[in-house]
Design a protein around this motif. Structure first.
Motif, short mmCIF file in Angstrom:
data_model
loop_
_atom_site.label_atom_id
_atom_site.label_comp_id
_atom_site.label_asym_id
_atom_site.label_seq_id
_atom_site.Cartn_x
_atom_site.Cartn_y
_atom_site.Cartn_z
N CYS A 93 26.34 -120.04 152.11
CA CYS A 93 26.07 -120.98 153.05
C CYS A 93 24.75 -121.82 152.83
CB CYS A 93 26.30 -120.27 154.48
SG CYS A 93 27.77 -119.58 154.98
N ARG A 94 23.88 -121.17 152.71
CA ARG A 94 22.48 -121.95 152.42
C ARG A 94 22.45 -122.69 151.35
NH1 ARG A 94 18.20 -117.11 153.89
NH2 ARG A 94 18.67 -117.20 156.40
N GLN A 148 21.30 -129.70 158.55
CA GLN A 148 22.40 -129.95 157.80
C GLN A 148 22.27 -131.59 157.21
OE1 GLN A 148 26.21 -129.37 158.98
NE2 GLN A 148 27.45 -129.45 157.22
N SER A 186 14.57 -132.56 151.56
CA SER A 186 15.47 -131.29 151.58
C SER A 186 14.43 -130.09 152.26
CB SER A 186 16.07 -130.93 150.17
OG SER A 186 16.69 -129.67 150.49
N HIS A 206 14.66 -128.33 155.86
CA HIS A 206 15.18 -127.02 155.67
C HIS A 206 16.39 -126.74 156.63
CE1 HIS A 206 11.79 -125.21 157.14
NE2 HIS A 206 12.78 -124.09 157.35
N GLY A 207 16.06 -126.94 157.75
CA GLY A 207 17.04 -126.41 158.91
C GLY A 207 18.04 -127.26 159.36
N SER A 251 25.28 -124.37 150.15
CA SER A 251 26.04 -125.44 150.70
C SER A 251 25.36 -126.47 151.40
CB SER A 251 27.38 -124.80 151.35
OG SER A 251 27.95 -125.91 152.07
N THR A 252 24.43 -125.99 152.23
CA THR A 252 23.86 -126.89 153.30
C THR A 252 22.62 -127.64 152.38
OG1 THR A 252 24.15 -125.35 155.00
CG2 THR A 252 22.20 -126.90 155.41
N ARG A 253 22.04 -127.06 151.66
CA ARG A 253 21.05 -127.63 150.92
C ARG A 253 21.54 -128.77 149.96
NH1 ARG A 253 19.07 -126.95 145.59
NH2 ARG A 253 16.65 -127.71 145.37
N ARG A 269 22.47 -131.60 152.05
CA ARG A 269 21.13 -132.34 152.44
C ARG A 269 20.90 -133.37 151.30
NH1 ARG A 269 19.19 -127.49 154.73
NH2 ARG A 269 17.99 -127.36 152.79
N LEU A 292 25.36 -115.48 153.21
CA LEU A 292 24.48 -116.33 154.01
C LEU A 292 23.72 -117.15 153.02
CD1 LEU A 292 22.93 -117.05 156.36
CD2 LEU A 292 21.24 -115.04 155.74
N ALA A 293 23.75 -116.52 151.64
CA ALA A 293 22.95 -117.52 150.53
C ALA A 293 23.90 -118.62 150.08
CB ALA A 293 22.85 -116.55 149.30
#
Length: 132
Positions: free
Chosen positions: A79-80, A112, A105, A109-110, A82-84, A87, A76-77
């Motif tokens: 993935c987060r 992509q 960002s 934060h929610g 990567s999304t950050r 952004r 999960l971290a």
């Protein structure tokens, strides 16, 4: 300065050529832009875990601690992170500077990617004086 010279700009590195020869696309991130490379954020997370593990000078302990700290980075971290990174890339593509990208960002934060209204939002927040 040498790498900005015209005769160097178009030349591919040996690493890029080797990757392409094997069918891979090599993407190089700018130096010192860890917000664009989520792997760097994963390393940072892993290093925090590593420093909490018992210290040792034995090679077998060091190897075990490194592998354990890498294994303990949650998916999960990753993935987060990567999304950050996505952004931040989107913010830079939209023309934001570092301070604006960090603000966006955090605010979105929610998401992509950032909304198309980002420049208006920055103006409303006082981070930009006019809309381009």
């Amino acid at each position: 300065m040498l790498y900005n010279e015209p005769d160097f700009v178009g030349v591919k590195s040996q690493l890029k050529l080797a990757c392409e020869a094997r069918g891979f696309c090599a993407i190089f991130f700018p130096k010192f832009h860890c917000e664009l490379n989520f792997i760097e954020q994963c390393w940072g997370y892993s290093k925090r875990i590593y420093h909490k593990l018992p210290m040792s000078s034995k090679e077998v302990d060091l190897k075990r601690n490194v592998l354990q700290s890498l294994d303990l980075v949650p998916l999960l971290a990753i993935c987060r992170f990567s999304t950050r990174s996505l952004r931040f890339m989107d913010a830079y593509i939209k023309g934001l500077d570092g301070k604006q990208a960090a603000w966006a960002s955090k605010k979105y934060h929610g998401h992509q990617t950032l909304p198309e209204t980002i420049m208006r939002d920055l103006t409303d927040a006082g981070l930009v004086s006019n809309i381009h």
